[in-house]
Write a protein that holds these residues in place. Structure first.
Motif, PDB file in Angstrom:
ATOM      1  N   GLU A  29      35.640  46.854  10.308  1.00  0.00           N
ATOM      2  CA  GLU A  29      35.179  45.995   9.045  1.00  0.00           C
ATOM      3  C   GLU A  29      33.421  46.069   9.032  1.00  0.00           C
ATOM      4  N   ALA A  30      33.485  45.282  10.346  1.00  0.00           N
ATOM      5  CA  ALA A  30      31.352  44.826  10.898  1.00  0.00           C
ATOM      6  C   ALA A  30      30.824  46.314  10.773  1.00  0.00           C
ATOM      7  N   LEU A  31      32.189  46.921  12.226  1.00  0.00           N
ATOM      8  CA  LEU A  31      31.641  48.125  12.359  1.00  0.00           C
ATOM      9  C   LEU A  31      31.522  49.314  11.351  1.00  0.00           C
ATOM     10  N   THR A  32      31.933  48.999  10.685  1.00  0.00           N
ATOM     11  CA  THR A  32      32.305  50.301   9.537  1.00  0.00           C
ATOM     12  C   THR A  32      31.471  50.227   8.658  1.00  0.00           C
ATOM     13  N   GLU A  33      31.430  49.183   8.391  1.00  0.00           N
ATOM     14  CA  GLU A  33      29.644  48.634   7.342  1.00  0.00           C
ATOM     15  C   GLU A  33      28.339  48.566   7.222  1.00  0.00           C
ATOM     16  N   THR A  34      28.026  48.507   9.403  1.00  0.00           N
ATOM     17  CA  THR A  34      27.463  49.062  10.003  1.00  0.00           C
ATOM     18  C   THR A  34      26.524  50.320   9.611  1.00  0.00           C
ATOM     19  N   PHE A  35      27.543  50.904  10.157  1.00  0.00           N
ATOM     20  CA  PHE A  35      27.522  52.735  10.333  1.00  0.00           C
ATOM     21  C   PHE A  35      26.996  52.653   9.105  1.00  0.00           C
ATOM     22  N   TYR A  36      27.322  52.530   7.328  1.00  0.00           N
ATOM     23  CA  TYR A  36      27.682  53.386   6.601  1.00  0.00           C
ATOM     24  C   TYR A  36      25.895  53.066   5.996  1.00  0.00           C
ATOM     25  N   ARG A  37      26.177  51.526   5.958  1.00  0.00           N
ATOM     26  CA  ARG A  37      24.519  51.415   6.328  1.00  0.00           C
ATOM     27  C   ARG A  37      23.393  52.207   6.794  1.00  0.00           C
TER      28      ARG A  37
END
Length: 98
Positions: A29-37
């Motif tokens: 989830e943290a990696l996905t959120e960072t990618f989308y940011r």
């Protein structure tokens, strides 16, 4: 499926497996959120609101590359600084953290 060697099936391993799964889900989830940011930030910065052509031009591509690298560099530096602060705080409190 077991994350531990020898694939035992005791209840303690079940708890460990659930902990591993929960930890991996949080990391995902943290990696996905960072990618989308990163995508959102670099898209807003580098791509004009009116599309002229279907493919990125050279300037847009270079802008996105630089934006991505800067984002990763800054994120890495912040992480290192926070880790250093955490280690210093742990040393002052006898290893119990902040």
């Amino acid at each position: 499926m077991s994350f531990l060697p020898f694939g035992g099936s005791g209840s303690s391993q079940q708890t460990i497996n659930q902990q591993n799964v929960a930890m991996l889900e949080q990391e995902y989830e943290a990696l996905t959120e960072t990618f989308y940011r990163i995508v959102d930030s670099c898209f807003k910065k580098c791509i004009p609101p009116k599309y002229i052509e279907g493919e990125l031009n050279k300037g847009e591509s270079v802008c996105i590359d630089r934006c991505f690298l800067k984002y990763i560099d800054v994120t890495t530096k912040i992480g290192e600084a926070l880790a250093k602060k955490g280690q210093e705080a742990g040393a002052r409190t006898g290893g119990f953290g902040v």
